[in-house]
Motif scaffolding. Structure first.
Motif, PDB file in Angstrom:
ATOM      1  N   MET A 160      29.604  21.525   6.693  1.00 16.79           N
ATOM      2  CA  MET A 160      29.406  22.124   5.368  1.00 16.79           C
ATOM      3  C   MET A 160      29.671  23.616   5.468  1.00 16.79           C
ATOM      4  SD  MET A 160      25.817  20.202   4.626  1.00 16.79           S
ATOM      5  CE  MET A 160      25.909  20.249   2.847  1.00 16.79           C
ATOM      6  N   LEU A 161      30.684  24.089   4.770  1.00 15.50           N
ATOM      7  CA  LEU A 161      30.996  25.525   4.826  1.00 15.50           C
ATOM      8  C   LEU A 161      30.088  26.269   3.840  1.00 15.50           C
ATOM      9  CD1 LEU A 161      34.903  25.466   5.041  1.00 15.50           C
ATOM     10  CD2 LEU A 161      33.178  25.108   6.815  1.00 15.50           C
ATOM     11  N   PRO A 162      29.306  27.232   4.350  1.00 12.07           N
ATOM     12  CA  PRO A 162      28.313  27.869   3.478  1.00 12.07           C
ATOM     13  C   PRO A 162      28.897  28.893   2.502  1.00 12.07           C
ATOM     14  CG  PRO A 162      28.187  28.785   5.688  1.00 12.07           C
ATOM     15  CD  PRO A 162      29.229  27.710   5.733  1.00 12.07           C
ATOM     16  N   ASP A 163      30.229  29.099   2.560  1.00 14.03           N
ATOM     17  CA  ASP A 163      30.914  29.942   1.563  1.00 14.03           C
ATOM     18  C   ASP A 163      31.090  29.211   0.250  1.00 14.03           C
ATOM     19  OD1 ASP A 163      31.338  32.073   3.112  1.00 14.03           O
ATOM     20  OD2 ASP A 163      33.501  31.796   3.350  1.00 14.03           O
ATOM     21  N   GLU A 164      30.753  27.934   0.257  1.00 11.20           N
ATOM     22  CA  GLU A 164      30.899  27.143  -0.962  1.00 11.20           C
ATOM     23  C   GLU A 164      29.556  26.500  -1.270  1.00 11.20           C
ATOM     24  OE1 GLU A 164      34.555  24.626  -0.956  1.00 11.20           O
ATOM     25  OE2 GLU A 164      34.933  25.768   0.852  1.00 11.20           O
ATOM     26  N   ILE A 165      29.077  26.760  -2.470  1.00 11.33           N
ATOM     27  CA  ILE A 165      27.824  26.133  -2.905  1.00 11.33           C
ATOM     28  C   ILE A 165      28.191  25.121  -3.975  1.00 11.33           C
ATOM     29  CG2 ILE A 165      25.633  26.571  -4.093  1.00 11.33           C
ATOM     30  CD1 ILE A 165      25.510  29.206  -2.670  1.00 11.33           C
ATOM     31  N   ASN A 224      45.579  29.430  -0.288  1.00 14.45           N
ATOM     32  CA  ASN A 224      44.278  29.903   0.218  1.00 14.45           C
ATOM     33  C   ASN A 224      43.510  28.819   0.959  1.00 14.45           C
ATOM     34  OD1 ASN A 224      44.732  32.266  -1.177  1.00 14.45           O
ATOM     35  ND2 ASN A 224      43.740  31.495  -3.037  1.00 14.45           N
ATOM     36  N   TYR A 225      44.065  27.607   1.020  1.00 17.12           N
ATOM     37  CA  TYR A 225      43.286  26.456   1.492  1.00 17.12           C
ATOM     38  C   TYR A 225      44.090  25.583   2.463  1.00 17.12           C
ATOM     39  CZ  TYR A 225      40.358  27.180  -2.706  1.00 17.12           C
ATOM     40  OH  TYR A 225      39.534  27.687  -3.670  1.00 17.12           O
ATOM     41  N   GLY A 226      43.390  24.606   3.045  1.00 18.59           N
ATOM     42  CA  GLY A 226      44.066  23.482   3.688  1.00 18.59           C
ATOM     43  C   GLY A 226      44.617  22.605   2.568  1.00 18.59           C
ATOM     44  N   ASN A 227      45.854  22.150   2.738  1.00 21.42           N
ATOM     45  CA  ASN A 227      46.570  21.453   1.664  1.00 21.42           C
ATOM     46  C   ASN A 227      46.903  20.036   2.162  1.00 21.42           C
ATOM     47  OD1 ASN A 227      49.998  21.888   0.481  1.00 21.42           O
ATOM     48  ND2 ASN A 227      48.265  21.085  -0.673  1.00 21.42           N
ATOM     49  N   VAL A 255      48.122  20.423   5.931  1.00 20.39           N
ATOM     50  CA  VAL A 255      48.731  21.688   6.356  1.00 20.39           C
ATOM     51  C   VAL A 255      47.752  22.813   6.025  1.00 20.39           C
ATOM     52  CG1 VAL A 255      50.906  22.976   6.294  1.00 20.39           C
ATOM     53  CG2 VAL A 255      50.771  20.759   5.154  1.00 20.39           C
ATOM     54  N   GLU A 256      47.536  23.718   6.961  1.00 22.83           N
ATOM     55  CA  GLU A 256      46.611  24.823   6.708  1.00 22.83           C
ATOM     56  C   GLU A 256      47.323  25.978   5.998  1.00 22.83           C
ATOM     57  OE1 GLU A 256      43.472  24.980   6.792  1.00 22.83           O
ATOM     58  OE2 GLU A 256      42.920  27.080   6.955  1.00 22.83           O
ATOM     59  N   LYS A 257      46.815  26.369   4.861  1.00 25.61           N
ATOM     60  CA  LYS A 257      47.283  27.541   4.095  1.00 25.61           C
ATOM     61  C   LYS A 257      48.815  27.689   4.082  1.00 25.61           C
ATOM     62  CE  LYS A 257      42.919  29.951   4.685  1.00 25.61           C
ATOM     63  NZ  LYS A 257      42.198  29.628   5.895  1.00 25.61           N
ATOM     64  N   PRO A 258      49.534  26.714   3.507  1.00 23.02           N
ATOM     65  CA  PRO A 258      50.998  26.818   3.468  1.00 23.02           C
ATOM     66  C   PRO A 258      51.443  27.900   2.486  1.00 23.02           C
ATOM     67  CG  PRO A 258      50.276  25.003   2.101  1.00 23.02           C
ATOM     68  CD  PRO A 258      49.033  25.545   2.771  1.00 23.02           C
ATOM     69  N   ILE A 316      41.669  21.171   0.452  1.00 23.28           N
ATOM     70  CA  ILE A 316      40.406  20.799   1.115  1.00 23.28           C
ATOM     71  C   ILE A 316      39.314  21.759   0.662  1.00 23.28           C
ATOM     72  CG2 ILE A 316      39.241  20.565   3.334  1.00 23.28           C
ATOM     73  CD1 ILE A 316      42.027  20.172   4.630  1.00 23.28           C
ATOM     74  N   ILE A 317      38.190  21.222   0.203  1.00 19.19           N
ATOM     75  CA  ILE A 317      37.032  22.078  -0.066  1.00 19.19           C
ATOM     76  C   ILE A 317      36.018  21.853   1.059  1.00 19.19           C
ATOM     77  CG2 ILE A 317      37.450  22.334  -2.518  1.00 19.19           C
ATOM     78  CD1 ILE A 317      35.427  20.152  -3.081  1.00 19.19           C
ATOM     79  N   GLY A 318      35.004  22.699   1.116  1.00 17.83           N
ATOM     80  CA  GLY A 318      34.228  22.808   2.347  1.00 17.83           C
ATOM     81  C   GLY A 318      33.199  21.744   2.662  1.00 17.83           C
TER      82      GLY A 318
HETATM   83  C1  G1P Z   1      38.657  26.928   5.535  1.00 13.68           C
HETATM   84  C2  G1P Z   1      39.634  25.853   6.016  1.00 13.68           C
HETATM   85  C3  G1P Z   1      40.546  25.421   4.879  1.00 13.68           C
HETATM   86  C4  G1P Z   1      39.703  24.964   3.689  1.00 13.68           C
HETATM   87  C5  G1P Z   1      38.732  26.087   3.276  1.00 13.68           C
HETATM   88  C6  G1P Z   1      37.790  25.598   2.213  1.00 13.68           C
HETATM   89  O1  G1P Z   1      39.385  28.105   5.258  1.00 13.68           O
HETATM   90  O2  G1P Z   1      40.373  26.362   7.122  1.00 13.68           O
HETATM   91  O3  G1P Z   1      41.363  24.350   5.298  1.00 13.68           O
HETATM   92  O4  G1P Z   1      40.531  24.616   2.613  1.00 13.68           O
HETATM   93  O5  G1P Z   1      37.942  26.519   4.393  1.00 13.68           O
HETATM   94  O6  G1P Z   1      36.997  26.650   1.744  1.00 13.68           O
HETATM   95  P1  G1P Z   1      38.680  29.555   5.122  1.00 13.68           P
HETATM   96  O7  G1P Z   1      38.291  29.664   3.683  1.00 13.68           O
HETATM   97  O8  G1P Z   1      37.515  29.564   6.047  1.00 13.68           O
HETATM   98  O9  G1P Z   1      39.740  30.546   5.491  1.00 13.68           O
END
Ligand code: G1P
Length: 269
Positions: free
Chosen positions: A107-112, A146-149, A169-172, A183-185
């Motif tokens: 769970m990425l804490p940058d996203e609530i 800005n994201y994984g695609n 693909v990461e951030k194409p 991809i969301i977190g």
């Molecule tokens: C990360 C991941 C990315 C994903 C994103 C979601 O990127 O590497 O694939 O789409 O989180 O927030 P970051 O935002 O940490 O650069």
């Protein structure tokens, strides 16, 4: 196998939030009166996790202090360390021993999220299919970079149902995007991801990307996703955090009405 552990990567230096992050890690910046990190811990517990492992840095002792007081009767919170900033893939591999040989949530804490429904759904999907399951969202094409695609199997990308993921693909660059789905977190991962993380090479910026390990799962037909329209606050930038504070405060019964009438008064002048 049941999913009982959530891993929260929280080792970043939070440079976008300087000077606040000189004193307070970004994960502990408050959404009104509650740190962003607490929202994610609560979401993990609501999704049925009983263990939360925070991957942090020794330069952020307040995360460890917070964690030491954050366990409840539902969830045990602990920390592990990521000693060098080598990327999200590396952060996840730092939790390997704490997780053990079982599936887990990242769970990425940058996203609530507005609620725990997406994480719950991904956990259910994993438990039923045995495939790693990740949260997805459609975005305007200008935002894909800005994201994984991901590219998903055709004809199956309806909202809230699961889709097979064919390519990641990461951030194409915008021109190289494989779709408008990102991809969301929220990720529910098979422990196989740890083997993949050992095999991937650092990307151009020297970081180990979780996305590259996911791409290996996709190539083995072992990755699915849910294209979701869940309410989601991107708290990774100061403006995103400010919006989250206002919107979440407006939703609260105790302070929402008061904030609402103050805002009306202010803008009706
Ligand atoms: C990360 C991941 C990315 C994903 C994103 C979601 O990127 O590497 O694939 O789409 O989180 O927030 P970051 O935002 O940490 O650069």
């Amino acid at each position: 196998m049941a999913v009982r552990t959530a891993v929260i990567p929280a080792a970043g230096m939070g440079t976008r939030f300087l000077p606040a992050t000189r004193a307070t890690p970004k994960e502990l910046l408050p959404i009104y009166d509650t740190p962003a990190l607490q929202f994610v811990i609560d979401e993990a517990a609501q999704a049925g996790c009983t263990r939360v492992v925070i991957v942090t840095s020794r330069a952020k002792p307040s995360i460890e202090n917070y964690a030491s007081a954050a366990s409840t009767d539902k969830v045990t919170v602990s920390v592990v360390y990521q000693d060098s900033p080598l990327g999200l893939g590396h952060a996840v591999s730092c939790a390997r021993q704490a997780v053990g040989d079982e599936p887990f949530v990242v769970m990425l804490p940058d996203e609530i999220m507005g609620d725990a429904s997406l994480t719950k759904q991904l956990v259910g999907l994993y438990e039923q299919s045995g495939k790693s399951s990740i949260g997805l969202k459609r975005v305007p094409t200008a935002e894909v970079s800005n994201y994984g695609n991901v590219k998903v199997a055709s004809g199956a990308s309806t909202k809230e149902s699961s889709v097979a993921i064919l390519q990641v693909v990461e951030k194409p660059k915008q021109a190289d995007a494989v779709s408008d789905i990102v991809i969301i977190g929220r990720y529910v991962l098979s422990p196989k991801i740890f083997e993949k993380l050992e095999q991937i090479k650092p990307s151009a910026n020297g970081e180990l990307q979780l996305t590259d390990a996911l791409a290996m799962l996709a190539s083995e037909n072992a990755l699915v996703g849910v294209v979701s329209d869940i309410t989601r606050y991107d708290t990774g930038t100061p403006m995103g955090l400010l919006r989250a504070v206002i919107e979440i405060a407006l939703e609260r019964k105790d302070i929402g009405p008061q904030l609402n009438s103050w805002l009306k008064e202010k803008f009706n002048k």
